[in-house]
Design a protein around this motif. Sequence first.
Motif, mmCIF file in Angstrom:
data_model
loop_
_atom_site.group_PDB
_atom_site.id
_atom_site.type_symbol
_atom_site.label_atom_id
_atom_site.label_comp_id
_atom_site.label_asym_id
_atom_site.label_seq_id
_atom_site.Cartn_x
_atom_site.Cartn_y
_atom_site.Cartn_z
ATOM 1 N N ARG A 1 21.149 -56.854 -51.578
ATOM 2 C CA ARG A 1 22.077 -56.391 -50.921
ATOM 3 C C ARG A 1 22.666 -55.049 -51.783
ATOM 4 N NH1 ARG A 1 27.104 -59.187 -48.792
ATOM 5 N NH2 ARG A 1 27.910 -57.711 -47.080
ATOM 6 N N LEU B 1 25.243 -46.102 -47.238
ATOM 7 C CA LEU B 1 26.205 -46.989 -48.185
ATOM 8 C C LEU B 1 27.432 -47.356 -47.271
ATOM 9 C CD1 LEU B 1 25.828 -44.928 -51.508
ATOM 10 C CD2 LEU B 1 24.833 -47.250 -50.924
ATOM 11 N N SER C 1 25.561 -52.876 -46.166
ATOM 12 C CA SER C 1 25.945 -52.333 -47.473
ATOM 13 C C SER C 1 27.340 -52.013 -47.603
ATOM 14 C CB SER C 1 25.238 -50.920 -47.759
ATOM 15 O OG SER C 1 23.806 -51.170 -47.774
ATOM 16 N N ILE D 1 16.950 -48.180 -50.439
ATOM 17 C CA ILE D 1 17.785 -48.829 -49.461
ATOM 18 C C ILE D 1 17.279 -49.098 -47.908
ATOM 19 C CG2 ILE D 1 19.871 -48.611 -48.276
ATOM 20 C CD1 ILE D 1 20.867 -47.375 -50.936
#
Length: 450
Positions: A255, A281, A143, A236
Amino acid sequence: MRLLIVGTLGGQLTTASKMAMQGGAQVTHADDIEGALKVLRSGRGADLLMVEVHLDIAGLIVKLQNERVHVPVVACGIETDAQAAVSAIRAGAKEYIPLPPDPEMIAAVLAAVARERGDLIYRDDSMATVVKLAEQVAPSEASVLITGESGTGKEVIARHVHKCSNRASKSFISINCAAIPEHLLESELFGHEKGSFTGAVARRIGKFEEADGGTLLLDEISEMDVRLQAKLLRAIQERVIDRVGGTRPVPVNIRILATSNRDLAESVRQGLFREDLLFRLNVVNLKLPPLRERPADIMELAQFFTKHYSEANGVPERPLAADARHALMTNLWPGNVRELENTMHRAVLLASGEEIGVEAIRMPDGSPLSVASGPAERAAQTAEAVSRSFVGRTVSDVERDLILDTLDHCLGNRTHAAKILGISIRTLRNKLNQYTGEGVRVPGPGEARA
């Protein structure tokens, strides 16, 4: 950009479609409102709907709202459809395009929706360092958090990461978390099942599933509600999502890229952003420098925009005069690349000689750039004038006028106003609701105060 054209209108919409495709848009067609809704529910999605004006635009907008589908609508029809055009705008259409279509009008509408093109133009070493890092991490599955001031080109860098990744042949889906009301954002991201709420008449695929196999960009993620951040974190971590009203998880292979113009670490300290989500992230952080710290990029971008808008407007490309170049290099560009682009667009239209002189380098209201005095002197003059205007007024009055004047400057655009003010879109909406309750007129999107 993905454009969904709804209706037929004797083949004139086909001409509009060809113009849009020439402008780089991906175009899908639907014959009627139900056909359009099926496209939107299916996961093919759209960034803009261009709808024949005699179709039930009011009904379409109501259905979009009921099904929590957030997409702008533009009406189109023959030039004599004045009353129908007015009705469409009142129903909620953002714009009306007369047919037969004008190429410049189509290009302007697409540009307004797309906001930023995918051109990556740079020369400055500081920007080259960021691009090198972006290309280095692009082939990975990590990420990426892209930070920087508004207008620095965060989405452009995100698209570049996608193009350089192993997912380049798959979809790149972008969603602006600040532009969508929080009660709609969950459905926009994760989709919903039939019957999950009033108005959910069919299953609707969200952005996560639209981006399956490709890349999902969460633009301005700092504006996402903390409760929704928890659901995003699960998606995620586990690569599964739960549609609103769903009973079983749906696997996704995407992604994640995210952007923010705020300090997310500070947002974590304030309890506005989850620390565990930030860690997920922020595997790699691409921090874009503001344009004022990229001096070599100013002229490179100015020349690029001059060439682009000269071609777009059918005028000869003129070189920049020495005084114009000086004005561009000495301006602070608080709006960064986006402000420079708009300035050069105006300059192309205002220039009349063989060169683009300083007289064509103007602000939106027609006033020249302030380049005669230094930044410190201009700041002192502004501070003195502002402080004099504050005397004798309450803090709440000053705050209200500042918020409303900024909103007026942004023609009612809540997202842009919140960025300029340095507050969240949620805080801005709460303030505007308060002012409306006090009887103060608040401009709507696209409006200015009388």
